[in-house]
Design a protein around this motif. Sequence first.
Motif, PDB file in Angstrom:
ATOM      1  N   ALA A   1       8.840   0.732  -8.479  1.00 25.76           N
ATOM      2  CA  ALA A   1       9.179   1.800  -9.424  1.00 25.76           C
ATOM      3  C   ALA A   1       8.909   1.365 -10.862  1.00 25.76           C
ATOM      4  O   ALA A   1       8.381   2.133 -11.671  1.00 25.76           O
ATOM      5  CB  ALA A   1      10.645   2.192  -9.249  1.00 25.76           C
ATOM      6  N   LEU A   2       9.254   0.125 -11.181  1.00 27.74           N
ATOM      7  CA  LEU A   2       9.022  -0.381 -12.530  1.00 27.74           C
ATOM      8  C   LEU A   2       7.525  -0.480 -12.844  1.00 27.74           C
ATOM      9  O   LEU A   2       7.091  -0.137 -13.957  1.00 27.74           O
ATOM     10  CB  LEU A   2       9.678  -1.753 -12.691  1.00 27.74           C
ATOM     11  CG  LEU A   2      11.216  -1.757 -12.706  1.00 27.74           C
ATOM     12  CD1 LEU A   2      11.745  -3.189 -12.700  1.00 27.74           C
ATOM     13  CD2 LEU A   2      11.754  -0.996 -13.908  1.00 27.74           C
ATOM     14  N   MET A   3       6.733  -0.940 -11.894  1.00 27.63           N
ATOM     15  CA  MET A   3       5.291  -1.040 -12.108  1.00 27.63           C
ATOM     16  C   MET A   3       4.673   0.340 -12.303  1.00 27.63           C
ATOM     17  O   MET A   3       3.833   0.546 -13.192  1.00 27.63           O
ATOM     18  CB  MET A   3       4.632  -1.748 -10.935  1.00 27.63           C
ATOM     19  CG  MET A   3       3.095  -1.781 -11.003  1.00 27.63           C
ATOM     20  SD  MET A   3       2.452  -2.563 -12.509  1.00 27.63           S
ATOM     21  CE  MET A   3       2.685  -4.292 -12.100  1.00 27.63           C
ATOM     22  N   LEU A   4       5.070   1.301 -11.503  1.00 27.27           N
ATOM     23  CA  LEU A   4       4.533   2.656 -11.637  1.00 27.27           C
ATOM     24  C   LEU A   4       4.958   3.281 -12.964  1.00 27.27           C
ATOM     25  O   LEU A   4       4.184   4.016 -13.586  1.00 27.27           O
ATOM     26  CB  LEU A   4       4.991   3.513 -10.457  1.00 27.27           C
ATOM     27  CG  LEU A   4       4.293   3.179  -9.132  1.00 27.27           C
ATOM     28  CD1 LEU A   4       5.069   3.765  -7.952  1.00 27.27           C
ATOM     29  CD2 LEU A   4       2.862   3.700  -9.134  1.00 27.27           C
ATOM     30  N   ALA A   5       6.179   2.972 -13.415  1.00 28.21           N
ATOM     31  CA  ALA A   5       6.620   3.458 -14.730  1.00 28.21           C
ATOM     32  C   ALA A   5       5.744   2.863 -15.827  1.00 28.21           C
ATOM     33  O   ALA A   5       5.364   3.559 -16.780  1.00 28.21           O
ATOM     34  CB  ALA A   5       8.086   3.088 -14.954  1.00 28.21           C
ATOM     35  N   LEU A   6       5.409   1.578 -15.688  1.00 28.67           N
ATOM     36  CA  LEU A   6       4.549   0.921 -16.668  1.00 28.67           C
ATOM     37  C   LEU A   6       3.157   1.545 -16.667  1.00 28.67           C
ATOM     38  O   LEU A   6       2.555   1.759 -17.736  1.00 28.67           O
ATOM     39  CB  LEU A   6       4.462  -0.573 -16.361  1.00 28.67           C
ATOM     40  CG  LEU A   6       3.537  -1.405 -17.264  1.00 28.67           C
ATOM     41  CD1 LEU A   6       4.005  -1.325 -18.711  1.00 28.67           C
ATOM     42  CD2 LEU A   6       3.489  -2.847 -16.785  1.00 28.67           C
TER      43      LEU A   6
ATOM     44  N   ALA B   1       8.925  -9.080  -5.109  1.00 25.01           N
ATOM     45  CA  ALA B   1       8.499  -8.470  -6.373  1.00 25.01           C
ATOM     46  C   ALA B   1       6.987  -8.276  -6.399  1.00 25.01           C
ATOM     47  O   ALA B   1       6.486  -7.247  -6.874  1.00 25.01           O
ATOM     48  CB  ALA B   1       8.940  -9.341  -7.548  1.00 25.01           C
ATOM     49  N   LEU B   2       6.244  -9.251  -5.884  1.00 23.96           N
ATOM     50  CA  LEU B   2       4.791  -9.122  -5.813  1.00 23.96           C
ATOM     51  C   LEU B   2       4.395  -7.985  -4.874  1.00 23.96           C
ATOM     52  O   LEU B   2       3.462  -7.229  -5.140  1.00 23.96           O
ATOM     53  CB  LEU B   2       4.162 -10.430  -5.340  1.00 23.96           C
ATOM     54  CG  LEU B   2       4.194 -11.600  -6.340  1.00 23.96           C
ATOM     55  CD1 LEU B   2       3.694 -12.879  -5.673  1.00 23.96           C
ATOM     56  CD2 LEU B   2       3.356 -11.276  -7.565  1.00 23.96           C
ATOM     57  N   SER B   3       5.121  -7.873  -3.757  1.00 24.38           N
ATOM     58  CA  SER B   3       4.851  -6.797  -2.814  1.00 24.38           C
ATOM     59  C   SER B   3       5.089  -5.434  -3.446  1.00 24.38           C
ATOM     60  O   SER B   3       4.297  -4.503  -3.265  1.00 24.38           O
ATOM     61  CB  SER B   3       5.740  -6.960  -1.572  1.00 24.38           C
ATOM     62  OG  SER B   3       5.583  -5.867  -0.688  1.00 24.38           O
ATOM     63  N   GLY B   4       6.167  -5.313  -4.206  1.00 30.72           N
ATOM     64  CA  GLY B   4       6.484  -4.031  -4.823  1.00 30.72           C
ATOM     65  C   GLY B   4       5.606  -3.701  -6.011  1.00 30.72           C
ATOM     66  O   GLY B   4       5.034  -2.604  -6.090  1.00 30.72           O
ATOM     67  N   ALA B   5       5.468  -4.656  -6.929  1.00 27.75           N
ATOM     68  CA  ALA B   5       4.759  -4.387  -8.182  1.00 27.75           C
ATOM     69  C   ALA B   5       3.249  -4.339  -7.998  1.00 27.75           C
ATOM     70  O   ALA B   5       2.589  -3.398  -8.454  1.00 27.75           O
ATOM     71  CB  ALA B   5       5.121  -5.448  -9.224  1.00 27.75           C
ATOM     72  N   LEU B   6       2.687  -5.338  -7.327  1.00 21.49           N
ATOM     73  CA  LEU B   6       1.236  -5.428  -7.215  1.00 21.49           C
ATOM     74  C   LEU B   6       0.699  -4.760  -5.947  1.00 21.49           C
ATOM     75  O   LEU B   6      -0.158  -3.875  -6.011  1.00 21.49           O
ATOM     76  CB  LEU B   6       0.797  -6.901  -7.257  1.00 21.49           C
ATOM     77  CG  LEU B   6       1.131  -7.638  -8.560  1.00 21.49           C
ATOM     78  CD1 LEU B   6       0.591  -9.060  -8.511  1.00 21.49           C
ATOM     79  CD2 LEU B   6       0.564  -6.901  -9.769  1.00 21.49           C
ATOM     80  N   ALA B   7       1.193  -5.190  -4.778  1.00 24.06           N
ATOM     81  CA  ALA B   7       0.642  -4.673  -3.522  1.00 24.06           C
ATOM     82  C   ALA B   7       1.009  -3.213  -3.282  1.00 24.06           C
ATOM     83  O   ALA B   7       0.249  -2.477  -2.646  1.00 24.06           O
ATOM     84  CB  ALA B   7       1.120  -5.530  -2.350  1.00 24.06           C
ATOM     85  N   SER B   8       2.161  -2.757  -3.791  1.00 20.44           N
ATOM     86  CA  SER B   8       2.572  -1.363  -3.597  1.00 20.44           C
ATOM     87  C   SER B   8       2.274  -0.518  -4.838  1.00 20.44           C
ATOM     88  O   SER B   8       1.393   0.338  -4.817  1.00 20.44           O
ATOM     89  CB  SER B   8       4.062  -1.284  -3.254  1.00 20.44           C
ATOM     90  OG  SER B   8       4.329  -1.930  -2.024  1.00 20.44           O
ATOM     91  N   GLY B   9       2.989  -0.764  -5.932  1.00 18.56           N
ATOM     92  CA  GLY B   9       2.818   0.067  -7.120  1.00 18.56           C
ATOM     93  C   GLY B   9       1.396   0.092  -7.647  1.00 18.56           C
ATOM     94  O   GLY B   9       0.747   1.148  -7.698  1.00 18.56           O
ATOM     95  N   ALA B  10       0.881  -1.068  -8.034  1.00 19.25           N
ATOM     96  CA  ALA B  10      -0.489  -1.141  -8.543  1.00 19.25           C
ATOM     97  C   ALA B  10      -1.501  -0.829  -7.447  1.00 19.25           C
ATOM     98  O   ALA B  10      -2.550  -0.233  -7.707  1.00 19.25           O
ATOM     99  CB  ALA B  10      -0.753  -2.528  -9.133  1.00 19.25           C
ATOM    100  N   GLY B  11      -1.193  -1.222  -6.206  1.00 15.67           N
ATOM    101  CA  GLY B  11      -2.111  -0.958  -5.088  1.00 15.67           C
ATOM    102  C   GLY B  11      -2.303   0.527  -4.844  1.00 15.67           C
ATOM    103  O   GLY B  11      -3.436   0.994  -4.660  1.00 15.67           O
TER     104      GLY B  11
END
Length: 289
Positions: free
Chosen positions: A52-57, A214-224
């Motif tokens: 959620a934080l990565m997608l907000a960014l 955190a890597l799974s959520g921010a990079l592999a999920s959100g950014a992915g």
Amino acid sequence: MGGLLMSAKRSLVLTALAMLAFAANSVLCRLALREGAIDAASFTAVRLLSGALMLALILLLRDRQVKAMVTQGNHGSALALFVYAAGFSLAYVALATGTGALLLFGAVQATMVGVGLYRGERLARAQWLGLALALSGLVALMLPGATAPPLAAAIVMLVAGAAWGVYSLRGKGAADATAVTAGNFLRALIWLLPLALFAWPSQWPKVSGLLYAALSGALASGAGYATWYLALRGLASSTAATVQLSVPVLAALAGVLWMDEALTLRLVLASAAILGGITLVIRRVSSAK
């Protein structure tokens, strides 16, 4: 001509990055849980929060506002997203990386095809053959034996895949897929409270486990996911559907190379049947459009 070539290269690079990100979700989750660095519930919580934080960014960098997270998405899709994320983590406590990815992907596609049939879509003979082949591969993978995956974990992963299939169907045709996904990630956080009540960890996660999540959520999920939505703009529907077949293969290879997981004959044959059968179904669907 040069512009078209650059656009094609850009789509290729974005697609490759997105597939690597999707496979990385399985690898990161399995690494964290296999080492006992974090429990499944905590992994789910950190993954959803960091996603959620990565997608907000991403939204902030794109148009300097994140209000879309509040206005886009809905609670039904958020629940499906949560069921997928929680089931994914719980199943990977006991499943090998490649097996989990194959079960997940097979369930996603089976759910989407099944819903299409329920809504009145018709399959050609080759598609029925593909569906039968994929289902036979799934049955063969789960039959009792020394190399069979744990039944309970396999069923949980199938439920997770079905939830992701439902989530994908509910979000099909969204005008701004990134904003909708961000809104659903935000709403999915609501479900972390009941998860914590039923699965409160017996010990605090290790730093490595939190990092994997955190890597799974921010990079592999959100950014992915954001990368995949960009890639879709330059891909034909048949290509977009077929290229996802690479994800279980990439995850299985990563499990063999990085975690010394066995590449069994059962997994190879089941993968060939499931992925080959799905290819028949989705290629026929795309060619009929």
